[in-house]
Write an enzyme that holds these catalytic residues in place. Structure first.
Site, PDB file in Angstrom:
ATOM      1  N   ILE A  52       0.686  -1.260   0.145  1.00 28.95           N
ATOM      2  CA  ILE A  52      -0.152  -0.073   0.097  1.00 28.95           C
ATOM      3  C   ILE A  52       0.869   1.200  -0.065  1.00 28.95           C
ATOM      4  O   ILE A  52       0.229   2.392   0.083  1.00 28.95           O
ATOM      5  CB  ILE A  52      -0.910   0.014   1.123  1.00 28.95           C
ATOM      6  CG1 ILE A  52      -0.381  -0.110   2.603  1.00 28.95           C
ATOM      7  CG2 ILE A  52      -2.440  -0.782   0.884  1.00 28.95           C
ATOM      8  CD1 ILE A  52      -1.210   0.064   3.774  1.00 28.95           C
ATOM      9  N   GLY A  53       2.000   1.073   0.148  1.00 29.93           N
ATOM     10  CA  GLY A  53       2.889   2.329   0.271  1.00 29.93           C
ATOM     11  C   GLY A  53       4.384   2.361   0.724  1.00 29.93           C
ATOM     12  O   GLY A  53       4.877   1.320   0.684  1.00 29.93           O
ATOM     13  N   GLY A  93       7.693   4.666   2.346  1.00 27.17           N
ATOM     14  CA  GLY A  93       8.114   5.797   3.071  1.00 27.17           C
ATOM     15  C   GLY A  93       9.346   6.004   2.693  1.00 27.17           C
ATOM     16  O   GLY A  93       9.939   5.574   1.663  1.00 27.17           O
ATOM     17  N   SER A  94      10.228   6.916   3.519  1.00 28.44           N
ATOM     18  CA  SER A  94      11.562   7.324   3.169  1.00 28.44           C
ATOM     19  C   SER A  94      12.609   6.092   3.028  1.00 28.44           C
ATOM     20  O   SER A  94      13.205   6.049   2.007  1.00 28.44           O
ATOM     21  CB  SER A  94      12.303   8.209   4.086  1.00 28.44           C
ATOM     22  OG  SER A  94      11.863   7.929   5.464  1.00 28.44           O
ATOM     23  N   GLY A 112      11.372   2.627   3.864  1.00 27.52           N
ATOM     24  CA  GLY A 112      10.554   1.380   4.027  1.00 27.52           C
ATOM     25  C   GLY A 112       9.498   1.213   3.335  1.00 27.52           C
ATOM     26  O   GLY A 112       9.002   2.300   2.530  1.00 27.52           O
ATOM     27  N   LYS A 113       9.078   0.078   3.151  1.00 27.95           N
ATOM     28  CA  LYS A 113       7.660  -0.157   2.306  1.00 27.95           C
ATOM     29  C   LYS A 113       6.678  -0.561   3.325  1.00 27.95           C
ATOM     30  O   LYS A 113       6.912  -1.129   4.284  1.00 27.95           O
ATOM     31  CB  LYS A 113       8.014  -1.069   1.244  1.00 27.95           C
ATOM     32  CG  LYS A 113       8.838  -0.589   0.180  1.00 27.95           C
ATOM     33  CD  LYS A 113       9.137  -1.347  -0.825  1.00 27.95           C
ATOM     34  CE  LYS A 113      10.066  -0.739  -1.779  1.00 27.95           C
ATOM     35  NZ  LYS A 113      10.483  -1.544  -3.099  1.00 27.95           N
ATOM     36  N   LYS A 148       5.390  -2.533   8.061  1.00 27.98           N
ATOM     37  CA  LYS A 148       6.455  -1.838   7.372  1.00 27.98           C
ATOM     38  C   LYS A 148       7.686  -2.438   7.416  1.00 27.98           C
ATOM     39  O   LYS A 148       8.001  -3.258   8.432  1.00 27.98           O
ATOM     40  CB  LYS A 148       6.574  -0.331   8.191  1.00 27.98           C
ATOM     41  CG  LYS A 148       7.764   0.306   7.750  1.00 27.98           C
ATOM     42  CD  LYS A 148       7.739   1.790   8.462  1.00 27.98           C
ATOM     43  CE  LYS A 148       8.727   2.636   8.301  1.00 27.98           C
ATOM     44  NZ  LYS A 148       8.844   3.993   9.104  1.00 27.98           N
ATOM     45  N   ASP A 193       7.339  16.008  13.473  1.00 25.31           N
ATOM     46  CA  ASP A 193       7.226  15.676  12.190  1.00 25.31           C
ATOM     47  C   ASP A 193       5.707  15.604  12.024  1.00 25.31           C
ATOM     48  O   ASP A 193       5.270  15.043  11.228  1.00 25.31           O
ATOM     49  CB  ASP A 193       7.886  14.539  11.611  1.00 25.31           C
ATOM     50  CG  ASP A 193       8.127  14.921  10.208  1.00 25.31           C
ATOM     51  OD1 ASP A 193       7.971  15.934   9.469  1.00 25.31           O
ATOM     52  OD2 ASP A 193       8.646  14.035   9.401  1.00 25.31           O
TER      53      ASP A 193
END
Length: 367
Positions: A26-27, A29-30, A32-33, A49, A143
């Protein structure tokens, strides 16, 4: 001997990759998946993740991962994305967290969702509870932004991504230039430039104000980008005043003004401030805590709120696809056994991988 953090030994009953069925990607990150998984024994669904160890070493991000895990293992709150399990294998480190299928607020902004004051007010309340809890745990998130607020299917907000969070103890101050520039509080830049007294929990409440403004208006109150030099930003906050829309209620403008106060000493920066404000006097906080206040914006049911290309990438472009992991690891093992270990091509990499293997903390919230 390299070390990345606290040591933990794996127990035979520890949760591992085989305990989950991979449903879909589904996605990412910087570094990681993320994919949707189902735990085979309980049939519960989670987001998983996974971060490739070698990539983390090459990008010098192992300590960040360990830091995030260290924080997530100690906290749990209704408006956070909570960690349930962490484990590793030879290739990857895994974090299994709450599955939230309503998409992040950045996605909904890009879909041109028109957020009402009522909706944004609820997000502010839910995030105020999350930030107040983090403060009680000595954590500055650093963040807070639309990308890191995930909605559940009912539309409630949850804060995620503790990758650059920091822990500050009694009276300590943070000093690092950390965050996403358009959402970073003025005192972070100020501290970086002048080496002043640093900053504290107030920075997260500034970010909440920036985000609330952006949700209501579609753009941010200050025109700041990642490439803006710090010097120009310090100047900006002392010269530019925020323009509030005349269409907004007086109460909402007053609340945003209090969150977007440049001087952290005068800024709304704790739950008590928010609860005492005239703008939120009608809020029944016990109902907010229990998710009994119905969000005005509910993501479309049955639609996955993410970019569909992630799934394709995982299947077609990914050099180490997750669904072929078992086969690959078995192959690697037989290759390793046949290779003379003294001829290692990269001793340092091997040393780092061994340090991760040894220091990685296995976690199971159910225990």
């Amino acid at each position: 001997m390299l070390s990345f953090g606290s040591t933990s030994s794996s127990t035979p009953s520890a949760v591992n990759f085989d305990h989950f069925q991979i449903l879909r990607a589904i996605g990412k990150g910087s570094f990681g998946k993320v994919c949707i998984v189902q735990k085979r024994d309980t049939e519960k669904m989670y987001a998983m993740k996974y971060m490739n160890k070698q990539q983390c070493i090459e990008r010098d991000e192992v300590r960040n991962v360990f830091r995030e895990l260290e924080i997530l293992q100690e906290i749990e709150h209704v408006f956070l994305v909570n960690l349930w399990y962490s484990f590793q294998d030879e290739e990857d480190m895994f974090m299994v967290v709450d599955l939230l299928l309503g998409g992040d607020l950045r996605y909904h902004l890009q879909q041109n969702v028109q957020f009402t004051e009522e909706t944004v007010k609820l997000y502010i309340c839910e995030m105020a509870l999350a930030l107040d809890y983090l403060r009680s745990q000595h954590i500055i998130h650093r963040d807070v932004k639309p990308d890191n607020i995930l909605l559940d299917e009912q539309g409630h907000a949850h804060l995620t991504d503790f990758n650059i969070a920091t822990i500050i103890r009694d009276g300590e101050r943070a000093t690092a230039l950390a965050g996403t520039k358009p959402y970073m509080a003025p005192e972070i830049f100020h501290s970086f430039l002048s080496g002043g007294t640093g900053y504290s929990f107030e920075v997260d409440w500034w970010s909440l104000g920036i985000m609330a403004y952006e949700l209501l208006r579609g753009w941010r109150p200050y025109d700041i980008h990642s490439n803006n030099p710090v010097e120009s930003l310090v100047q900006l906050f002392s010269t530019v005043s925020v323009q509030y829309s005349s269409a907004w209620s007086k109460e909402m403008v007053a609340l945003l003004r209090k969150l977007l106060t440049v001087n952290p000493e005068h800024r709304f920066s704790c739950l008590a401030h928010i609860q005492a404000s005239a703008q939120l006097s009608a809020v029944v906080w016990s109902d907010v805590c229990e998710k009994r206040v119905e969000p005005a914006f509910v993501p479309n049911k049955g639609r996955l709120h993410c970019d569909p290309t992630f799934e394709l990438e995982e299947m077609i472009l990914e050099s180490r696809p997750l669904h072929k992991k078992k086969k690959r690891l078995a192959k690697n093992k037989s290759r390793d056994n046949s290779k003379d270990s003294s001829q290692s091509e990269n001793d340092y990499l091997q040393e780092c991988l061994e340090a991760i293997q040894q220091d990685f903390v296995i976690f199971n919230r159910e225990k």
